[in-house]
Scaffold this active site. Sequence first.
Site, short mmCIF file in Angstrom:
data_model
loop_
_atom_site.label_atom_id
_atom_site.label_comp_id
_atom_site.label_asym_id
_atom_site.label_seq_id
_atom_site.Cartn_x
_atom_site.Cartn_y
_atom_site.Cartn_z
N SER A 9 0.84 -1.20 0.00
CA SER A 9 0.00 0.00 0.00
C SER A 9 0.88 1.25 0.00
O SER A 9 1.71 1.43 0.90
CB SER A 9 -0.90 0.02 1.23
OG SER A 9 -1.50 1.29 1.37
N HIS A 34 -1.25 -1.08 -4.26
CA HIS A 34 -2.53 -0.81 -3.61
C HIS A 34 -2.65 0.67 -3.27
O HIS A 34 -1.75 1.26 -2.66
CB HIS A 34 -2.65 -1.65 -2.34
CG HIS A 34 -3.97 -1.54 -1.65
ND1 HIS A 34 -5.06 -2.32 -1.98
CD2 HIS A 34 -4.38 -0.74 -0.63
CE1 HIS A 34 -6.08 -2.01 -1.20
NE2 HIS A 34 -5.69 -1.05 -0.37
N ASP A 36 -4.84 3.35 -1.15
CA ASP A 36 -5.84 3.62 -0.13
C ASP A 36 -6.34 5.04 -0.33
O ASP A 36 -5.65 6.01 -0.01
CB ASP A 36 -5.24 3.46 1.27
CG ASP A 36 -5.03 2.00 1.64
OD1 ASP A 36 -6.00 1.23 1.56
OD2 ASP A 36 -3.89 1.63 1.99
N MET A 38 -8.81 7.95 0.59
CA MET A 38 -9.65 8.40 1.71
C MET A 38 -10.08 9.84 1.46
O MET A 38 -9.30 10.66 0.95
CB MET A 38 -8.88 8.29 3.02
CG MET A 38 -8.28 6.91 3.26
SD MET A 38 -7.38 6.83 4.83
CE MET A 38 -6.51 5.27 4.65
N HIS A 68 -8.62 1.06 -3.58
CA HIS A 68 -9.58 0.85 -2.49
C HIS A 68 -10.18 2.20 -2.13
O HIS A 68 -9.51 3.06 -1.54
CB HIS A 68 -8.85 0.23 -1.29
CG HIS A 68 -9.70 0.08 -0.07
ND1 HIS A 68 -9.16 -0.12 1.19
CD2 HIS A 68 -11.05 0.09 0.10
CE1 HIS A 68 -10.13 -0.21 2.06
NE2 HIS A 68 -11.28 -0.07 1.44
N MET A 70 -12.22 4.41 0.02
CA MET A 70 -12.83 4.67 1.32
C MET A 70 -13.44 6.06 1.24
O MET A 70 -12.99 7.00 1.91
CB MET A 70 -11.79 4.54 2.43
CG MET A 70 -11.36 3.11 2.68
SD MET A 70 -9.88 2.95 3.72
CE MET A 70 -8.61 3.10 2.45
N MET A 139 -11.31 -6.01 5.80
CA MET A 139 -10.53 -5.05 6.56
C MET A 139 -10.22 -5.64 7.94
O MET A 139 -11.13 -6.02 8.67
CB MET A 139 -11.29 -3.73 6.72
CG MET A 139 -11.50 -2.97 5.42
SD MET A 139 -9.95 -2.50 4.63
CE MET A 139 -9.25 -1.40 5.88
N ASP A 177 -6.57 -6.49 4.39
CA ASP A 177 -5.89 -5.20 4.46
C ASP A 177 -5.92 -4.70 5.89
O ASP A 177 -7.00 -4.54 6.46
CB ASP A 177 -6.58 -4.21 3.51
CG ASP A 177 -5.90 -2.85 3.48
OD1 ASP A 177 -4.89 -2.65 4.17
OD2 ASP A 177 -6.40 -1.97 2.75
N GLY A 199 1.33 -2.32 4.19
CA GLY A 199 1.88 -0.98 4.03
C GLY A 199 3.17 -0.80 4.78
O GLY A 199 4.26 -0.97 4.24
#
Length: 227
Positions: A9, A34, A36, A38, A68, A70, A139, A177, A199
């Site tokens: 990540s 990956h 993330d 947000m 991903h 979020m 998660m 994850d 990560g």
Amino acid sequence: MLDYIIAPSILSADFTRLGEEVRAVLAAGADAIHFDVMDHHYVPNLTVGPLVCQSLRQAGITAPIDVHLMTKPVDDLIIAFAKAGADWITIHPQATEHLDRSLQLILDHGCQAGIALNPATPWQGLDYVVDKLSMMLIMSVNPGFGGQAFIDVTLDKIAQVHQWRTAHQYAFRLAVDGGVNISNIGRIAHAGADTFVAGSAIFGAPDYAEVIAQMRQILVNQTEQKD
């Protein structure tokens, strides 16, 4: 059994030299990258947008990019990340009013679709969208921040989803994850996961190749035990 995938990540990467970091982990043996993403609405943090994905593609990164989201809402970002070069796009059921429609939107834009389940989100009830899924992401921390500790009770959920997948011969990948590292990746694989997002365990290590090789060996050992 699906081949194992290790996906570092970039949340834990050094953003002052992100392109170098991505090339380094891929050269060290990573299978995918990956993202993330947000939005400071669905989760209490703000990270990267589609321009970062596009920049990596323009810089010559050809490895699979797993996004991903979020974020809430998700539909506009699904389109933006698909256009920016994402391969997988994973969303949370709570982030859309119409889960089936959002998953179909991912597929319509040429990406593989995934669902992410928070630690307290049950997996039951996904029978009516499972035909659209290429990935289910469990998660193992509450989303929002990197560097959190793995929540052990999520191992039970991983095992349950794996049993459900096996019983119905579904083909989606089972990803995990949050807090994934050398000390627990074997247990996670034993529970049934085949895709591992890590990560800080990778980007926080002095030698990316060494930690990925150690993870890979643990996964090989796990496969041999199953055989």
